[in-house]
Design a protein around this motif. Structure first.
Motif, mmCIF file in Angstrom:
data_model
loop_
_atom_site.group_PDB
_atom_site.id
_atom_site.type_symbol
_atom_site.label_atom_id
_atom_site.label_comp_id
_atom_site.label_asym_id
_atom_site.label_seq_id
_atom_site.Cartn_x
_atom_site.Cartn_y
_atom_site.Cartn_z
ATOM 1 N N ARG A 78 0.850 -1.193 0.000
ATOM 2 C CA ARG A 78 0.000 0.000 0.000
ATOM 3 C C ARG A 78 0.883 1.240 0.000
ATOM 4 O O ARG A 78 1.837 1.342 0.774
ATOM 5 N N LEU A 80 0.843 5.551 -0.220
ATOM 6 C CA LEU A 80 0.058 6.787 -0.145
ATOM 7 C C LEU A 80 0.589 7.765 -1.195
ATOM 8 O O LEU A 80 1.766 8.141 -1.168
ATOM 9 N N ALA A 92 0.719 7.471 -8.914
ATOM 10 C CA ALA A 92 -0.155 6.301 -8.758
ATOM 11 C C ALA A 92 0.054 5.314 -9.914
ATOM 12 O O ALA A 92 -0.007 4.092 -9.722
ATOM 13 N N ARG A 96 1.106 1.380 -9.515
ATOM 14 C CA ARG A 96 0.261 0.329 -10.083
ATOM 15 C C ARG A 96 1.053 -0.572 -11.026
ATOM 16 O O ARG A 96 0.905 -1.789 -11.012
ATOM 17 N N GLU A 101 -0.530 -0.998 -4.506
ATOM 18 C CA GLU A 101 -1.881 -0.468 -4.402
ATOM 19 C C GLU A 101 -1.815 0.985 -3.958
ATOM 20 O O GLU A 101 -1.653 1.273 -2.777
ATOM 21 N N PRO A 102 -1.906 1.893 -4.937
ATOM 22 C CA PRO A 102 -1.837 3.301 -4.563
ATOM 23 C C PRO A 102 -3.124 3.753 -3.902
ATOM 24 O O PRO A 102 -4.207 3.336 -4.309
ATOM 25 N N GLU A 103 -2.989 4.561 -2.869
ATOM 26 C CA GLU A 103 -4.170 5.203 -2.300
ATOM 27 C C GLU A 103 -3.959 6.701 -2.441
ATOM 28 O O GLU A 103 -3.020 7.262 -1.885
ATOM 29 N N LEU A 104 -4.830 7.314 -3.212
ATOM 30 C CA LEU A 104 -4.668 8.738 -3.477
ATOM 31 C C LEU A 104 -5.176 9.576 -2.316
ATOM 32 O O LEU A 104 -6.287 9.347 -1.823
ATOM 33 N N TYR A 105 -4.352 10.505 -1.871
ATOM 34 C CA TYR A 105 -4.790 11.540 -0.932
ATOM 35 C C TYR A 105 -4.878 12.811 -1.764
ATOM 36 O O TYR A 105 -3.890 13.474 -2.019
ATOM 37 N N ASN A 125 -5.273 6.670 9.104
ATOM 38 C CA ASN A 125 -4.787 5.835 7.988
ATOM 39 C C ASN A 125 -3.273 5.976 7.879
ATOM 40 O O ASN A 125 -2.786 7.028 7.492
ATOM 41 N N TYR A 128 1.006 2.309 5.355
ATOM 42 C CA TYR A 128 1.591 2.440 4.013
ATOM 43 C C TYR A 128 3.079 2.135 4.083
ATOM 44 O O TYR A 128 3.754 2.505 5.043
#
Ligand SMILES: *Cc1c(COP(=O)(O)O)cnc(C)c1O
Length: 384
Positions: A78, A80, A92, A96, A101-105, A125, A128
């Motif tokens: 993961r 961020l 991102a 990928r 697994e990118p999590e966009l902020y 959260n 990461y």
């Protein structure tokens, strides 16, 4: 040749061009080259205020970003991705590509990331492996406060990857103080060498994360570990672009001796913005402009192309538009590296005034004169 007042590539000093034309030996087998490369990496480290390893990679700035993600990301990691701009969001894709697994902020692109809001997010959260953040996101010109953001991420044990390609050497970047695990730079922005080289610094923590992977790095060219023992083994993973590196060494020498450069960038950027505002032009950002680029909205009734072509055709000065969500909406004035020069910028402001007037936009003032007058506030401080 036209004056290239774009936010990269920038104008290159004649001595840099000359250094690139030096005769060269075989960089694969020449021990002197390995010493020069190593010394140059250490100089870059000094300018970035770090004891970390620095590697110069044969490829444009983007190579550094992709290499950082390729080398750190394992399947299902993961990550961020802090996003308030085009390059911010772009990380991102790299995450990928390498199975992460990118999590966009994602926050408002018209101002810097608010560290306090990020802190509140991280309280809930924080699982990461690493986070990515852009220092100056060039399409909008926003400057993020990485001096606060990176130590905050590290409080939660998150490795930090910073794209400082468009800020480095025009803005202060202090890798160790700010706890940046991987910082990415490029030759063609404020360093004012031709395009073609990327460099990265890698902290001990980032190195450990790369060395302790469960899976191999899914790339050769983007694998930072291939550089890890180059100096001990006197071996590079591929033939180094030796002439580019000679040019880079000269550009680094110029930057090192230009001790007032950060203050000069700041003064010029401030005077450009004041002059533009006096002409009724609107900045794209609400707050947080970097000192390396100014992004202005295209006035109603005009197009970015008309302004860019007008300046190129009549004044031999190249500025740029933007891309992605900002395409067509803004023009970008570059004042980084060798272009952070009072005369060059004054001419650009004069040309912008003339071009806008000829297109029917009334500036109500001469931006060149306003720029020069504004700079007087900074004279006598030994920076111009
Ligand atoms: C210029 C730039 C890069 C590198 O892009 P290239 O296409 O390789 O020049 C990366 N990040 C930012 C923020 C940049 O401005």
């Amino acid at each position: 040749m036209y004056k290239m007042m774009t936010p990269g590539p920038t104008m290159v000093a004649p001595s840099v061009l000359k250094a690139r034309s030096r005769e060269f030996g075989n960089p694969d087998t020449d021990a002197d080259f390995c010493e020069e490369y190593h010394a140059l990496c250490r100089e870059l480290a000094g300018l970035l205020h770090t004891d970390n390893e620095v590697y110069i990679l044969g490829g444009e700035g983007i190579l550094g970003l992709e290499a950082a993600c390729a080398s750190l990301t394992e399947p299902e990691d993961r990550v961020l991705v802090i996003d308030n701009g085009v390059f911010g969001k772009g990380f991102a894709d790299f995450v990928r590509l390498y199975g992460g697994e990118p999590e966009l902020y994602t926050v408002d692109g018209r101002r810097p990331v608010d560290p306090e809001a990020l802190r509140r997010f991280l309280e809930k959260n924080h699982d990461y492996k690493y986070a990515t953040v852009v220092h100056c996101d060039t399409p909008s010109g926003v400057l993020n406060d990485i001096a606060t953001i990176c130590p905050l991420l590290k409080e939660y044990g998150i490795l930090t990857v910073v794209d400082a390609v468009a800020s480095m050497f025009g803005e202060e970047v202090r890798v160790d103080d700010w706890q940046i695990d991987v910082v990415c730079g490029g030759s063609q922005k404020a360093l004012s060498a031709p395009p073609g080289l990327a460099f990265v610094s890698v902290s001990a923590a980032a190195d450990a994360a790369m060395c302790s992977r469960r899976t191999p790095i899914a790339s050769f060219y983007c694998n930072l570990l291939t550089f890890r023992d180059y100096y001990r083994d006197k071996w590079f993973p591929y033939t180094m672009p030796i002439s580019d590196i000679y040019g880079l060494a000269e550009a680094v020498r110029i930057v090192r001796e230009d001790t007032g450069r950060i203050e000069r960038h700041r003064a010029i950027a401030s005077a450009v913005r004041t002059a533009a505002e006096r002409a009724g032009l609107e900045r794209y950002l609400e707050t947080g402009d970097a000192s390396t680029v100014t992004v202005l909205r295209v006035p109603d009734g005009l197009t970015d192309r008309q302004i860019i072509d007008g300046m190129r055709e009549k004044y031999d000065i190249l500025i740029s538009g933007s891309f992605d969500v900002l395409a067509g909406k803004v023009i970008r004035l570059g004042h980084m590296g060798r272009n952070a020069d009072t005369e060059a910028v004054a001419q650009m402001m004069g040309a912008l005034t003339g071009t806008l007037e000829s297109l029917g936009y009334s500036c109500g003032c001469d931006m060149e004169r306003e720029f020069r007058a504004e700079l007087q506030n900074f004279r006598g401080h030994g920076i111009l």
